[in-house]
Design a protein around this motif. Structure first.
Motif, PDB file in Angstrom:
ATOM      1  N   ILE A  14       0.859  -1.191   0.000  1.00 58.49           N
ATOM      2  CA  ILE A  14       0.000   0.000   0.000  1.00 58.49           C
ATOM      3  C   ILE A  14       0.894   1.238   0.000  1.00 58.49           C
ATOM      4  O   ILE A  14       1.970   1.237   0.607  1.00 58.49           O
ATOM      5  N   ASP A  15       0.476   2.272  -0.690  1.00 54.08           N
ATOM      6  CA  ASP A  15       1.285   3.479  -0.775  1.00 54.08           C
ATOM      7  C   ASP A  15       1.275   4.234   0.551  1.00 54.08           C
ATOM      8  O   ASP A  15       0.303   4.170   1.314  1.00 54.08           O
ATOM      9  N   ASP A  64      -4.272   3.593   7.401  1.00 54.68           N
ATOM     10  CA  ASP A  64      -3.107   3.630   8.288  1.00 54.68           C
ATOM     11  C   ASP A  64      -2.956   2.324   9.062  1.00 54.68           C
ATOM     12  O   ASP A  64      -1.826   1.868   9.322  1.00 54.68           O
ATOM     13  N   VAL A  65      -4.063   1.715   9.454  1.00 59.20           N
ATOM     14  CA  VAL A  65      -4.005   0.407  10.109  1.00 59.20           C
ATOM     15  C   VAL A  65      -3.405  -0.628   9.162  1.00 59.20           C
ATOM     16  O   VAL A  65      -2.546  -1.449   9.547  1.00 59.20           O
ATOM     17  N   ILE A  66      -3.831  -0.594   7.899  1.00 61.90           N
ATOM     18  CA  ILE A  66      -3.284  -1.518   6.889  1.00 61.90           C
ATOM     19  C   ILE A  66      -1.794  -1.238   6.679  1.00 61.90           C
ATOM     20  O   ILE A  66      -0.975  -2.168   6.578  1.00 61.90           O
ATOM     21  N   GLN A  69       5.295   3.288   6.767  1.00 58.11           N
ATOM     22  CA  GLN A  69       5.182   4.394   7.704  1.00 58.11           C
ATOM     23  C   GLN A  69       3.860   5.138   7.516  1.00 58.11           C
ATOM     24  O   GLN A  69       3.380   5.317   6.391  1.00 58.11           O
ATOM     25  N   THR A  70       3.277   5.580   8.647  1.00 56.95           N
ATOM     26  CA  THR A  70       2.011   6.318   8.587  1.00 56.95           C
ATOM     27  C   THR A  70       2.169   7.771   9.019  1.00 56.95           C
ATOM     28  O   THR A  70       1.218   8.540   8.942  1.00 56.95           O
ATOM     29  N   HIS A  71       3.351   8.119   9.525  1.00 55.08           N
ATOM     30  CA  HIS A  71       3.589   9.492   9.952  1.00 55.08           C
ATOM     31  C   HIS A  71       4.565  10.145   8.986  1.00 55.08           C
ATOM     32  O   HIS A  71       5.637   9.602   8.717  1.00 55.08           O
TER      33      HIS A  71
END
Length: 568
Positions: free
Chosen positions: A14-15, A544-546, A553-555
């Motif tokens: 996922i991007d 973000d969970v995925i 990274q989600t941040h």
């Protein structure tokens, strides 16, 4: 040689999230640092509205009345189901472990404000003024007329009418209001603080529309949010000004303050707005960390003092009983009450039920939605560093319980004074802005009642100043593409004056009803934005969970750091 299979495995599943949403701002001149595509159109819309109300009052009044009847009737279903949807979305995001543990900010980041200051600012900006007006006004209104009374199930103004009166009072001032605010604040704060996007309404829709929000569609979203904010805050300011003037009249400042119908005189409105909006503008110039924080803490302290008066000297035990029973009834019947939709069917009962819902529930849902860009943005501004669960439950539950406690103790005291004959109808016959003063007068000796009325006037003044200065700062933040530095003082002055002129012109034009109608009209376009925000924040958090599961990274600060390391 690398195989196709190895290449596929090396690609992320996922991007990463969007980490940039540029919004063009002026580099020099009067609008330095501002998005002229938002600030100028928003100022034009509000200025035209003010000029229309001042120079064409009859036409404005007639047009608003027609528009109100059309919009509120045709879109009642939309408001009812939208608010129910927002409540569900907020509770699900808070209670699901994977989403609730995510932080509004960097991992491990600490909140800027203590919990007491946080709750104080939440309460003061969100509902403080309305609570003072409606803490007695709404229970008393539903005590005399509510759907159970309309259907003949209980007698009006009787002990049997009290439980249903509190069911509907809690419905309007509980989860529905605060879930609307929480949703908007979460949608803005989550993407702004985790993805380094501007702290504006448009950023909340970035998970759906991406970079397209840098252009005209994003400008339109922010313009709608600014206009809705001014109109939503105007309702609260209008209620507060009427009650502020009623308090000054009770304190003996002169007969000229009140007209024959019991509403504030034109000169009283003008002078009150000059005083209150002038003080709020000065507070706004000092920023969130000083003036607004200090006033919010003062508000909370004075509120607890007044609440203690009703608890100790009023109907304390009766009020606590109403609170307990009302909470049980509220939770048990919340889905049924929230999803009920009455339409005029040609019968006397059906038409009365439909009109009651338009006058109360639908008005409230529109008010909360119009108020949401201001309160939501403000909550986002003060909530960085908290987890989604702490944020949602804190924003929804604590202020709701405070409102319920106020309604039970202040409203319960007023109802008991009427039921036992002490008030002899003096509270019920008073106007809604004067009912809390009438309750104090019936409860206390003249000297003590005078002092407590003075306390209410001071509390009203601090709540009015807090709400107005917070709104001015939030409008400036939206216009400034998420920035709110001190160079924006001249624009703070403009929006302070604009807010005063909207409230004053509408109050003088047609009283609080004119402001309510204008707000309902302004809330409709923003209600579409709020619906999209709910979808957007769900998408952002689910993705973000995925990402976390796949090691992405989600941040955005971490993403940028990783990119810099690879470049080296």
């Amino acid at each position: 040689m690398t195989s196709d299979t190895d290449t596929a495995v090396s690609q992320p599943a996922i991007d990463p999230p969007l980490c940039e949403l540029p919004v063009a701002t002026a580099e020099r001149g009067f609008y330095t640092g501002f998005s002229t595509h938002v600030a100028i159109p928003a100022k034009i819309v509000v200025s035209v509205l003010i000029a229309w109300a001042i120079f064409f009052p009859t036409h404005a009044s007639d047009t608003l009345a027609i528009a109100n009847q059309t919009i509120i009737r045709q879109f009642a279903f939309w408001y009812v189901y939208l608010v129910a949807f927002l409540v569900v979305v907020c509770l699900v995001l808070a209670l699901v472990p994977q989403s609730g543990s995510l932080r509004i900010g960097a991992p491990g980041e600490k909140p800027e404000f203590s919990r007491f200051s946080w709750f104080s600012m939440l309460f003061g900006a969100g509902i403080g003024i309305g609570m003072l007006t409606y803490s007695t006004g709404e229970p008393l209104a539903h005590f005399q007329n509510n759907p159970d009374i309309i259907r003949g199930l209980v007698e009006p103004a009787s002990a049997a009418a009290v439980p249903s009166a509190y069911e509907y009072t809690f419905l309007h001032w509980g989860l529905s209001a605060w879930a609307t605010y929480a949703l908007v604040g979460l949608a803005v704060g989550y993407v702004a603080y985790r993805r380094n996007l501007p702290l504006t309404i448009r950023s909340s829709l970035a998970p759906i529309f991406g970079l397209r929000l840098s252009g005209n569609s994003g400008h339109l979203v922010d313009i709608v949010a600014v206009v809705a904010t001014i109109l939503g805050v105007s309702v609260t300011m209008g209620l507060g000004v009427e009650q502020f003037v009623a308090g000054l009249y009770r304190l003996g400042f002169g007969e000229w303050l009140i007209k024959e119908g019991g509403t504030a005189s034109d000169w009283a409105i003008v002078l009150a707005l000059v005083l209150l909006v002038g003080a709020s503008t000065i507070s706004a110039l000092s920023g969130v960390g000083r003036g607004i924080k200090w006033l919010s803490n003062l508000n909370m302290g004075l509120s607890f003092l007044l609440l203690a008066v009703f608890l100790v000297f009023g109907a304390g035990l009766y009020g606590l009983q109403l609170l307990g029973e009302g909470l049980v009834d509220h939770v048990a019947r919340l889905p049924e009450r929230m999803l009920a939709l009455w339409t005029a069917d040609g019968t006397e009962t059906g038409n009365a039920l439909a009109q009651w819902q338009l006058d109360w529930s639908v008005f409230y849902w529109a008010w909360w939605i119009a108020f949401a860009p201001f309160v939501g943005m403000f909550i986002a501004r003060i909530s960085r560093g908290r987890t989604v669960r702490e944020y949602v439950l804190g924003v929804i539950l604590v202020p709701s319980l405070m409102c319920f406690l106020w309604m039970a103790l202040a409203g319960g005291t007023a109802i008991q004074l009427e039921l036992d004959g002490t008030a002899q109808g003096a509270i019920l016959s008073a106007g809604i802005s004067d009912q809390i003063y009438a309750t104090i007068t019936a409860l206390m000796s003249p000297g003590v009642a005078y002092l407590l009325s003075g306390l209410i006037v001071i509390l009203l003044m601090t709540y009015l100043i807090t709400s107005a200065d917070s709104a001015i700062l939030i409008v400036n933040t939206i216009n400034g593409a998420g920035e709110n530095d001190g160079s924006r003082n001249r624009h703070i002055l403009f929006w302070g004056a604009a807010l005063a002129l909207v409230v004053g012109s509408m109050l003088i034009l047609g009283g609080i009803d004119a402001i309510r109608i204008t707000m309902i009209i302004g809330a409709l376009p923003f209600s579409v934005v709020v619906a999209l925000m709910a979808i957007s924040i769900v998408k952002a958090i689910v993705y973000d969970v995925i990402r976390k599961r796949h090691g992405v990274q989600t941040h955005c600060e971490d993403i940028l750091a990783e990119a810099a390391a690879r470049a080296e």
